[in-house]
Design an enzyme around this catalytic site. Structure first.
Site, mmCIF file in Angstrom:
data_model
loop_
_atom_site.group_PDB
_atom_site.id
_atom_site.type_symbol
_atom_site.label_atom_id
_atom_site.label_comp_id
_atom_site.label_asym_id
_atom_site.label_seq_id
_atom_site.Cartn_x
_atom_site.Cartn_y
_atom_site.Cartn_z
ATOM 1 N N CYS A 175 -20.255 23.440 -3.527
ATOM 2 C CA CYS A 175 -19.719 22.611 -4.616
ATOM 3 C C CYS A 175 -20.513 21.321 -4.813
ATOM 4 O O CYS A 175 -20.378 20.657 -5.835
ATOM 5 C CB CYS A 175 -18.254 22.288 -4.350
ATOM 6 S SG CYS A 175 -17.290 23.761 -4.059
ATOM 7 N N HIS A 186 -15.880 16.735 -8.326
ATOM 8 C CA HIS A 186 -15.784 18.186 -8.167
ATOM 9 C C HIS A 186 -14.332 18.588 -8.402
ATOM 10 O O HIS A 186 -13.410 17.970 -7.861
ATOM 11 C CB HIS A 186 -16.234 18.588 -6.766
ATOM 12 C CG HIS A 186 -15.900 20.001 -6.443
ATOM 13 N ND1 HIS A 186 -16.226 21.033 -7.294
ATOM 14 C CD2 HIS A 186 -15.242 20.560 -5.393
ATOM 15 C CE1 HIS A 186 -15.789 22.167 -6.770
ATOM 16 N NE2 HIS A 186 -15.187 21.904 -5.622
ATOM 17 N N ASN A 236 -11.817 25.991 -10.032
ATOM 18 C CA ASN A 236 -12.904 25.466 -9.206
ATOM 19 C C ASN A 236 -14.137 26.341 -9.438
ATOM 20 O O ASN A 236 -14.153 27.501 -9.035
ATOM 21 C CB ASN A 236 -12.457 25.506 -7.740
ATOM 22 C CG ASN A 236 -13.523 25.018 -6.771
ATOM 23 O OD1 ASN A 236 -14.698 24.945 -7.113
ATOM 24 N ND2 ASN A 236 -13.113 24.710 -5.562
HETATM 25 N N1 ACO Z 1 0.864 31.531 -3.947
HETATM 26 C C1 ACO Z 1 1.975 31.338 -3.219
HETATM 27 N N2 ACO Z 1 1.934 30.918 -1.946
HETATM 28 C C2 ACO Z 1 0.731 30.680 -1.388
HETATM 29 C C3 ACO Z 1 -0.456 30.845 -2.106
HETATM 30 C C4 ACO Z 1 -0.363 31.293 -3.430
HETATM 31 N N3 ACO Z 1 -1.444 31.497 -4.201
HETATM 32 N N4 ACO Z 1 -1.501 30.510 -1.301
HETATM 33 C C5 ACO Z 1 -0.976 30.138 -0.132
HETATM 34 N N5 ACO Z 1 0.373 30.245 -0.173
HETATM 35 C C6 ACO Z 1 1.350 29.955 0.883
HETATM 36 C C7 ACO Z 1 0.733 30.035 2.269
HETATM 37 O O1 ACO Z 1 0.707 31.373 2.728
HETATM 38 C C8 ACO Z 1 1.700 29.168 3.044
HETATM 39 O O2 ACO Z 1 2.867 29.915 3.357
HETATM 40 P P1 ACO Z 1 3.552 29.782 4.828
HETATM 41 O O3 ACO Z 1 3.974 28.339 4.903
HETATM 42 O O4 ACO Z 1 4.628 30.761 4.733
HETATM 43 O O5 ACO Z 1 2.464 30.119 5.790
HETATM 44 C C9 ACO Z 1 2.094 28.082 2.054
HETATM 45 O O6 ACO Z 1 1.782 28.608 0.752
HETATM 46 C C10 ACO Z 1 1.365 26.776 2.239
HETATM 47 O O7 ACO Z 1 -0.034 27.057 2.413
HETATM 48 P P2 ACO Z 1 -1.097 25.907 2.541
HETATM 49 O O8 ACO Z 1 -2.465 26.535 2.735
HETATM 50 O O9 ACO Z 1 -0.653 24.898 3.537
HETATM 51 O O10 ACO Z 1 -0.992 25.287 1.055
HETATM 52 P P3 ACO Z 1 -1.667 24.003 0.471
HETATM 53 O O11 ACO Z 1 -0.648 23.116 -0.050
HETATM 54 O O12 ACO Z 1 -2.687 23.442 1.421
HETATM 55 O O13 ACO Z 1 -2.442 24.601 -0.795
HETATM 56 C C11 ACO Z 1 -4.699 25.160 -1.355
HETATM 57 C C12 ACO Z 1 -3.447 25.575 -0.606
HETATM 58 C C13 ACO Z 1 -4.386 25.158 -2.821
HETATM 59 C C14 ACO Z 1 -5.787 26.181 -1.058
HETATM 60 C C15 ACO Z 1 -5.117 23.738 -0.921
HETATM 61 O O14 ACO Z 1 -5.129 23.657 0.469
HETATM 62 C C16 ACO Z 1 -6.480 23.347 -1.423
HETATM 63 O O15 ACO Z 1 -6.712 23.212 -2.606
HETATM 64 N N6 ACO Z 1 -7.445 23.098 -0.501
HETATM 65 C C17 ACO Z 1 -8.758 22.639 -0.840
HETATM 66 C C18 ACO Z 1 -9.570 23.735 -1.452
HETATM 67 C C19 ACO Z 1 -10.933 23.241 -1.742
HETATM 68 O O16 ACO Z 1 -11.047 22.206 -2.330
HETATM 69 N N7 ACO Z 1 -12.007 23.910 -1.277
HETATM 70 C C20 ACO Z 1 -13.324 23.345 -1.274
HETATM 71 C C21 ACO Z 1 -14.168 23.660 -2.385
HETATM 72 S S1 ACO Z 1 -14.596 25.335 -2.519
HETATM 73 C C22 ACO Z 1 -16.263 25.554 -2.130
HETATM 74 O O17 ACO Z 1 -16.854 24.790 -1.459
HETATM 75 C C23 ACO Z 1 -16.952 26.816 -2.643
#
Ligand code: ACO
Length: 325
Positions: free
Chosen positions: A112, A252, A282
């Site tokens: 990214c 980003h 993203n």
């Molecule tokens: N729909 C419903 N529930 C979901 C989903 C979904 N799509 N995805 C995850 N969950 C669930 C999980 O299984 C978890 O359930 P559990 O508590 O029963 O285990 C719960 O939701 C919470 O999961 P978290 O991973 O803690 O959720 P979070 O609030 O962190 O959101 C997300 C997840 C959106 C991925 C967030 O962490 C995020 O945006 N992280 C950063 C991503 C990013 O910026 N990446 C870098 C760039 S990419 C690159 O470099 C190519």
């Protein structure tokens, strides 16, 4: 002499994939995706539509905005982690398609942060006098490495491309500074384990679905907030400026909650942040140039605006840049 962005362009594929479409594929909901990410829809490349196809479209727009002919380009850099194939570089394919016969061409892999990394290379070549016009492209077909059975990742990514023509200026504006960082200790937070030399394509790789992107989202989230804030502060401090001098932050586009947390820590207002992740998701290396081009074309960013670019991504990498538009 400084370098400056002389023109920008962008392109997104036609097919729109909404959150409701994703509800048909995995156990998720529109409400969850909007609340946790801010994303409402993303674009998906058509079958056979590759990274270079997206990049060419964005590049042609950027060249036209810059009033530069492809034949005048000295170098083409493509930032991508989803190039057309491992060999040759996507930049070479785009060089041929544009008719940029004089230009050298290579790809950069910094996820990214790729566009900001590529911009820093362009800036160095232009300031050194070695090259006059450098085309920088961030282009991704993230849906080609998306596991449509993994709800943790498939709701996040989209396809697109953004481009910028970088050239010299003697005016009191342009790229003021760029800072690049990496911490390879965290390389397993976001990765595509298979398809390279460590786990080449094989039945085993396919059975384990190792050709797809894996992400520890929650850990990435926390690090992203800290590194983005630090990157912005580092960027303005290097120019003897403060956060209060920033007109627009072009970040980003990973997650609206990350952006809100960063903005709150910096004391900026959300009106100063260029955001398009609700419509495109993203798009990794394409994310910043896509958002930048939209803001320039919408007339939000004006000559004289002080812009800070801030990115983080796989590697881990993080980066920032300051531009007087
Ligand atoms: N729909 C419903 N529930 C979901 C989903 C979904 N799509 N995805 C995850 N969950 C669930 C999980 O299984 C978890 O359930 P559990 O508590 O029963 O285990 C719960 O939701 C919470 O999961 P978290 O991973 O803690 O959720 P979070 O609030 O962190 O959101 C997300 C997840 C959106 C991925 C967030 O962490 C995020 O945006 N992280 C950063 C991503 C990013 O910026 N990446 C870098 C760039 S990419 C690159 O470099 C190519």
């Amino acid at each position: 002499m400084r370098s400056h962005i002389l023109g920008t362009g962008s392109y997104v594929p036609k097919q729109v994939l909404t959150n409701v479409d994703l509800e048909q594929l995995v156990d998720t909901s529109d409400a969850w995706i909007v609340e946790r990410t801010g994303i409402r829809e993303r674009r998906r490349a058509a079958p056979g539509e590759a990274c270079s196809d997206l990049g060419v479209q964005a590049a042609q727009q950027a060249l036209s905005a810059a009033h530069i002919q492809a034949a005048d380009l000295d170098l083409i850099i493509v930032a991508t982690c989803t190039g057309d194939s491992p060999l040759p570089s996507t930049a070479s394919l785009i060089q041929y398609r544009l008719g940029a016969a004089r230009a050298a061409a290579f790809d950069i892999s910094a996820a990214c942060c790729g566009f900001v990394y590529a911009l820093s290379v362009a800036d160095a070549f232009v300031r050194s006098g070695q090259y006059r016009y450098v085309l920088v492209i961030g282009a991704e077909v993230m849906t080609s490495i998306t596991d449509w059975t993994d709800r943790n990742t498939c709701v996040i990514f989209g396809d697109g491309a953004g481009a910028a023509v970088v050239g010299p200026t003697e005016e009191d504006r342009g790229l003021l500074s760029i800072h690049l960082h990496a911490d390879g200790r965290l390389s397993d937070l976001i990765c595509v384990p298979g398809g390279g030399s460590s786990i080449p394509a094989s039945e085993f790789m396919l059975a384990e679905r190792l050709q797809f992107v894996k992400m520890r989202g929650n850990e990435t989230f926390k690090i992203a907030v800290k590194t983005m804030e630090g990157a912005v502060r580092e960027a303005v401090a290097a120019q003897d400026l403060t956060v209060a001098d920033i007109d627009f932050l072009v970040p980003h586009q990973a997650n609206i909650r990350i952006l809100k947390a960063v903005v709150e820590r910096l004391g900026l207002s959300m009106d100063q942040v260029i955001i398009n992740l609700d419509r495109v998701g993203n798009t990794s290396a394409a994310s910043i140039p896509l958002a930048l081009d939209e803001a320039v074309r919408a007339g939000q960013i004006q000559p004289g605006s002080l812009i800070v670019l801030a990115a983080f991504g796989a590697g881990l990498t993080w980066a920032s840049g300051v531009i007087r538009w």
